[in-house]
Structures are given as C-alpha cells and as structure tokens.
Design an enzyme around this catalytic site. Structure first.
Site, PDB file in Angstrom:
ATOM      1  N   TYR A 140      -6.986   2.398   6.915  1.00  0.00           N
ATOM      2  CA  TYR A 140      -7.621   3.240   5.899  1.00  0.00           C
ATOM      3  C   TYR A 140      -9.148   3.152   5.955  1.00  0.00           C
ATOM      4  O   TYR A 140      -9.840   4.072   5.547  1.00  0.00           O
ATOM      5  CB  TYR A 140      -7.164   2.822   4.506  1.00  0.00           C
ATOM      6  CG  TYR A 140      -5.920   3.503   4.011  1.00  0.00           C
ATOM      7  CD1 TYR A 140      -4.723   3.413   4.717  1.00  0.00           C
ATOM      8  CD2 TYR A 140      -5.927   4.234   2.831  1.00  0.00           C
ATOM      9  CE1 TYR A 140      -3.575   4.024   4.258  1.00  0.00           C
ATOM     10  CE2 TYR A 140      -4.776   4.851   2.364  1.00  0.00           C
ATOM     11  CZ  TYR A 140      -3.606   4.748   3.075  1.00  0.00           C
ATOM     12  OH  TYR A 140      -2.473   5.353   2.617  1.00  0.00           O
ATOM     13  N   LYS A 186       4.149  -4.600  12.819  1.00  0.00           N
ATOM     14  CA  LYS A 186       4.625  -3.933  14.037  1.00  0.00           C
ATOM     15  C   LYS A 186       4.121  -4.753  15.212  1.00  0.00           C
ATOM     16  O   LYS A 186       3.428  -4.248  16.118  1.00  0.00           O
ATOM     17  CB  LYS A 186       4.111  -2.478  14.046  1.00  0.00           C
ATOM     18  CG  LYS A 186       4.724  -1.603  15.133  1.00  0.00           C
ATOM     19  CD  LYS A 186       6.162  -1.202  14.859  1.00  0.00           C
ATOM     20  CE  LYS A 186       6.747  -0.483  16.072  1.00  0.00           C
ATOM     21  NZ  LYS A 186       8.191  -0.203  15.916  1.00  0.00           N
ATOM     22  N   ASP A 218       9.662  -0.544  11.054  1.00  0.00           N
ATOM     23  CA  ASP A 218      10.724   0.468  11.163  1.00  0.00           C
ATOM     24  C   ASP A 218      12.039  -0.086  10.633  1.00  0.00           C
ATOM     25  O   ASP A 218      12.763   0.572   9.883  1.00  0.00           O
ATOM     26  CB  ASP A 218      10.850   0.987  12.608  1.00  0.00           C
ATOM     27  CG  ASP A 218      10.924  -0.127  13.650  1.00  0.00           C
ATOM     28  OD1 ASP A 218      10.659  -1.301  13.308  1.00  0.00           O
ATOM     29  OD2 ASP A 218      11.253   0.177  14.806  1.00  0.00           O
ATOM     30  N   ASP A 242       1.750   1.566   2.023  1.00  0.00           N
ATOM     31  CA  ASP A 242       1.739   2.899   1.422  1.00  0.00           C
ATOM     32  C   ASP A 242       3.103   3.556   1.602  1.00  0.00           C
ATOM     33  O   ASP A 242       3.703   4.066   0.653  1.00  0.00           O
ATOM     34  CB  ASP A 242       0.644   3.744   2.090  1.00  0.00           C
ATOM     35  CG  ASP A 242       0.601   5.163   1.554  1.00  0.00           C
ATOM     36  OD1 ASP A 242       0.658   5.322   0.316  1.00  0.00           O
ATOM     37  OD2 ASP A 242       0.520   6.104   2.365  1.00  0.00           O
ATOM     38  N   ASP A 246       6.592   3.800  -1.277  1.00  0.00           N
ATOM     39  CA  ASP A 246       7.204   5.061  -1.723  1.00  0.00           C
ATOM     40  C   ASP A 246       8.723   5.026  -1.536  1.00  0.00           C
ATOM     41  O   ASP A 246       9.478   5.477  -2.401  1.00  0.00           O
ATOM     42  CB  ASP A 246       6.626   6.263  -0.956  1.00  0.00           C
ATOM     43  CG  ASP A 246       5.458   6.907  -1.704  1.00  0.00           C
ATOM     44  OD1 ASP A 246       4.764   6.186  -2.435  1.00  0.00           O
ATOM     45  OD2 ASP A 246       5.253   8.131  -1.549  1.00  0.00           O
TER      46      ASP A 246
END
Ligand code: IPM
Ligand code: MG
Length: 352
Positions: A140, A186, A218, A242, A246
């Site tokens: 970000y 990751k 993942d 982020d 959700d």
C-alpha cells in the site's frame, strides 16, 4: 474525561455514528464519566466544504484526542476525482499520519444471526477469530510505485520493526484468547514474505506459551471458508489482510455487524468495516451495530475498560435476541427496523 473526535463522513456514516454517539452518551450517564465528543468533517463531506478530503484541522484534532470514531467515507459523487484526491487516499493518509499500524478486525458469529451467513450454520457456529492486519506498510505504501502507458508497478517492502511490532501485538492478544496465532504470507513465492515469516518466528521466542503456525495466503482464503473455527488470531500484511478480512467478515453474515480498531503507538481509530453504502444513505435503514461495536473496541483498547466493552456487546446480543433486525440481517419476510429503532433498543438494554 475521554475526548473523542467523531468523523461521520459520507453516506450512511452520519447515521451509524449517531447510533454510536447515543451509546457513548448513555454510558457516560450510567457510569458517571465525562465524554467530550468533537465532530470534524472527513472524506467527501470535507471535500464539499473545504475542497480537501482531509484538512489539517481534522488531522490535528485526531492527533489531540483519546480516540477517533469514524463512520465511512466515499461515494459515487467523488469517484471520478484523480487518484490522489479520492477518499481512499485520505483514508491511507490518516492511517499513516496517526501511525495506525495495526488493524484489528474480529470475525465473530452471533448465534442469533447464524441464518444470515452464506455458509452452513454448522460450519460457522462458534466462529470467533481476530485478524491483525498490518496497516501502514507493505504494498500500500511501498516505493517506487506508478504507471505509464506500458507498465504499472508497486513495491511490497517490510522493515524489521514493522513486522516486529504487529507480531508482538498479535501474540499479546492471543495470550488473552486461545493462545493460537497463524501468520499468513506467500513465502513460497515472495522474498518479502519469507522475511515476514522469519521475523514473526523471532518475535515468537518471547511468547513460547502461544502456539504459532504459518499458512500461505491462498490456502488461508480457502480455510476461512472451509473451517473458520480453526482460527484464533491471524497476523498478516496489509494487502493480504485487506482481502482476508473481507472474506472473514462475510462468513459472519453481514458486514453491518463488524467493528474494527486501528491502533498505533499513541493514537487509535475505530470504525465499522462496512463502507458508506450510498444506495441506502439518509433512509434510516443502515445497521448501526458495527459502529456501536467499534465503541466497545474503543473501551477495550483505548480506555482499558473491558467490562464496559462487555456491557456493550451484551446489549447488542440482548437486542438481537429480542428479535430486532435491520434490513441487512432480516430474514426474508421479517419486518426490518430502522437505524434509530435499533439504536434506541441497544441504548435501553445498556440500562441506566
Ligand atoms: C479497507 C478498505 C480500504 C483498504 C480502502 C477503501 C482504501 O478496503 O479499509 O479495508 O484497502 O484498506
Ligand atoms: Mg478492504
């Protein structure tokens, strides 16, 4: 005395923040502590007034209070503004300026709302975990960034101190819960993730009583949907957090239920996870529970008054148990109540 800056923002922001303010006033009356609430514009509302999404005055006020309560920002009216003038940019700026490096997003399934989840009740019942999302670093904010006609680029970079401080917070919180941290990365592909993982394991040496495991992002996305009960505390980077928060939020039934806390060394900001929902703005339909629960997090993390936080959660649960539902959590055929009716019921359940 607690000094709270309220920034209602756009869309349904002012309606849900009004609900949270009503709860604050009731608590102040009930417990006899003084709460001063100072309102400031932010986002589109500020842009329309001052030509800026985040003015220096609002930022200064946020730096000089005990906690910030935010509604929501943005809406179609401001979407076509240039990238760095959009409400999103203001949100990132306020996080960075206040040093809010840890974003806490609980995913808690209320029994009364089991039917509202898109997953089977037996999969989600009892789900209760907390995502620690790193909020002021990673892709970000990394430099260089940009795009031209032929390519676009961003940089994901983490400094040791950034990983250390969020990992430490996550382990400390896990100690108060089920003592299980899963760090999500990751590392099979990204060097920055391998670094993240190394540092989290170093910090873990100070928290031997807490169980730590790693999970690829993942797989984590899949596991949250497959068996959300396996999680207690998740710690992860800005972008992964982020996305995962959700997913986590949605399995609980409604984003309208979920609060968040963004915490730094000397400042903190509390806001619902949901957005400004321009489609229902001004109609007295929005669910105020996420914002009211954000006030509970404020009492927990900023004021160190967990008993009062618990009172708020209990008032929410009692209100839901009494059958009241706003439109977002109502079952088909059920009559939904307004924002203000839901707010008044929660205030009543808080008692005097
Ligand atoms: C969030 C939002 C923001 C983010 C956007 C609006 C900038 O999605 O708070 O999760 O990506 O952090
Ligand atoms: Mg998001």
């Amino acid at each position: 005395m607690y000094k709270i800056v309220s920034i209602p923002g756009d869309g349904i922001g002012p309606e849900v923040v009004a609900g949270a303010v009503a709860v604050l006033k009731q608590l102040s009356k009930k417990h006899g502590f003084e709460i001063v609430i100072e309102e400031h514009p932010f986002g589109g509302a500020s842009y329309d007034l001052h030509g800026e999404m985040l003015t220096d005055a609002t930022l200064e006020a946020c730096k000089n209070c005990d906690a910030v309560l935010l509604g929501a920002v943005g809406g179609p009216k401001w979407e076509s503004l240039p990238h760095d003038h959009k409400p999103e940019a203001a949100l990132l700026k306020i996080r960075k300026e206040l040093g809010l490096f840890a974003n806490l997003r609980p995913a808690k399934v209320y029994d009364a709302l089991l039917g509202a989840s898109s997953l089977k009740p037996e999969v989600v019942r009892g789900t209760d975990f907390l995502v620690f999302r790193e909020l002021t670093g990673g892709i970000y904010f990394g430099q260089p960034r940009g795009f031209d006609e032929n390519k676009g680029w961003n940089t994901m970079v983490y400094e040791r101190f950034e990983v250390e401080r969020i990992a430490r917070l996550a382990f400390e919180e896990a100690r108060k819960r089920d003592k299980k941290v899963i760090s999500i990365d990751k590392a099979n592909v990204l060097e920055v993730s391998q670094f993240w993982r190394n540092v989290v394991h170093e910090v873990h040496k100070d928290f031997a009583d807490v169980e730590l495991s790693d999970m690829y992002v993942d797989n984590a996305a899949m596991q949250i949907v497959r068996n959300p009960k396996q999680f207690d505390v998740i710690v992860t980077s800005n972008l992964f957090g982020d996305i995962l928060s959700d997913i986590a939020g949605m399995i609980t039934g409604s984003l309208g239920m979920l609060p968040s806390a963004s915490i730094g060394k000397s400042h903190a900001l509390y806001e619902p996870i949901h957005g400004s929902a321009p489609d229902i703005a001004g109609q007295n339909k929005a669910n105020p529970i996420a914002t009211i629960a954000s006030v509970a997090m404020m009492f927990d993390y900023s004021f160190s008054l967990p008993d009062i936080a618990r009172e708020i959660y209990q008032a929410i649960e009692a209100t839901l148990a009494s059958g009241l539902r706003t439109a977002d959590i109502a079952n088909p055929g059920e009559i939904a109540v307004s924002t203000t009716v839901m707010t008044e019921a929660i205030v009543r359940h808080l008692g005097a």
